[in-house]
Enzyme design. Sequence first.
Site, PDB file in Angstrom:
ATOM      1  N   HIS A   1       0.854  -1.191   0.000  1.00  0.00           N
ATOM      2  CA  HIS A   1       0.000   0.000   0.000  1.00  0.00           C
ATOM      3  C   HIS A   1       0.891   1.243   0.000  1.00  0.00           C
ATOM      4  O   HIS A   1       2.065   1.184   0.395  1.00  0.00           O
ATOM      5  CB  HIS A   1      -0.907   0.003   1.237  1.00  0.00           C
ATOM      6  CG  HIS A   1      -2.018  -1.004   1.161  1.00  0.00           C
ATOM      7  ND1 HIS A   1      -3.001  -1.110   2.122  1.00  0.00           N
ATOM      8  CD2 HIS A   1      -2.285  -1.955   0.233  1.00  0.00           C
ATOM      9  CE1 HIS A   1      -3.839  -2.078   1.781  1.00  0.00           C
ATOM     10  NE2 HIS A   1      -3.424  -2.615   0.644  1.00  0.00           N
TER      11      HIS A   1
ATOM     12  N   GLU B   1       1.058   3.819   1.904  1.00  0.00           N
ATOM     13  CA  GLU B   1       1.631   4.173   3.206  1.00  0.00           C
ATOM     14  C   GLU B   1       2.807   3.266   3.541  1.00  0.00           C
ATOM     15  O   GLU B   1       3.841   3.721   4.052  1.00  0.00           O
ATOM     16  CB  GLU B   1       0.588   4.016   4.318  1.00  0.00           C
ATOM     17  CG  GLU B   1      -0.678   4.825   4.139  1.00  0.00           C
ATOM     18  CD  GLU B   1      -1.795   4.022   3.477  1.00  0.00           C
ATOM     19  OE1 GLU B   1      -1.543   3.379   2.442  1.00  0.00           O
ATOM     20  OE2 GLU B   1      -2.926   4.048   3.995  1.00  0.00           O
TER      21      GLU B   1
ATOM     22  N   CYS C   1      -5.926   1.621   5.973  1.00  0.00           N
ATOM     23  CA  CYS C   1      -6.535   0.360   6.395  1.00  0.00           C
ATOM     24  C   CYS C   1      -5.917  -0.078   7.724  1.00  0.00           C
ATOM     25  O   CYS C   1      -5.023   0.582   8.254  1.00  0.00           O
ATOM     26  CB  CYS C   1      -6.308  -0.709   5.321  1.00  0.00           C
ATOM     27  SG  CYS C   1      -4.600  -1.275   5.211  1.00  0.00           S
TER      28      CYS C   1
ATOM     29  N   CYS D   1      -2.009  -0.611   7.535  1.00  0.00           N
ATOM     30  CA  CYS D   1      -1.213   0.616   7.465  1.00  0.00           C
ATOM     31  C   CYS D   1      -1.299   1.407   8.767  1.00  0.00           C
ATOM     32  O   CYS D   1      -0.311   1.984   9.221  1.00  0.00           O
ATOM     33  CB  CYS D   1      -1.663   1.463   6.284  1.00  0.00           C
ATOM     34  SG  CYS D   1      -1.305   0.667   4.699  1.00  0.00           S
TER      35      CYS D   1
HETATM   36 ZN   LIG Z   1      -3.291   0.036   3.795  1.00  0.00          ZN
END
Ligand SMILES: [Zn+2]
Length: 151
Positions: free
Chosen positions: A55, A57, A85, A88
Amino acid sequence: MKAELDRQFMQQALNQARLGAAADEVPVGAVLVRDGHIISTGFNQPITNSDPSAHAEMMALRAAAQSESNYRLPGTTLYVTLEPCTMCAGAMLHARVERVVFGATDPKTGAAGSVLNVFSEKQINHQTQVEGGIMSDECGQVLRDFFKERR
Ligand SMILES: [Zn+2]
């Protein structure tokens, strides 16, 4: 002043999101900032990397931690175009990120208040400040444009 800086850095995160779209990845972008300077960037690329943890991040946190040879990143602010999410959010707590600023909310996997709020758990040993809704229209539009083109 702080709000204006937040918008400037979110604009940079949006540029990262567009790099994701160009690579056929769901366009989410992030930049990590310390003392008014971007120290790392990242965009969503789980398909390209065959990595469910890739992701935006995570990419930014990983790059900064590696360049500093330190898995903790105190004094940093992470700007991300979409609400983080659970993974992260967890990584930000582990990295001791001071503040997270996100754009659009994510009603499906958002872990900063939409589905659940990892950052509000007072028992967790580190607290990361959260601010959402910064340039949320622009951040959401990049996602809507991406999905519209694929239909
Ligand atoms: Zn994430």
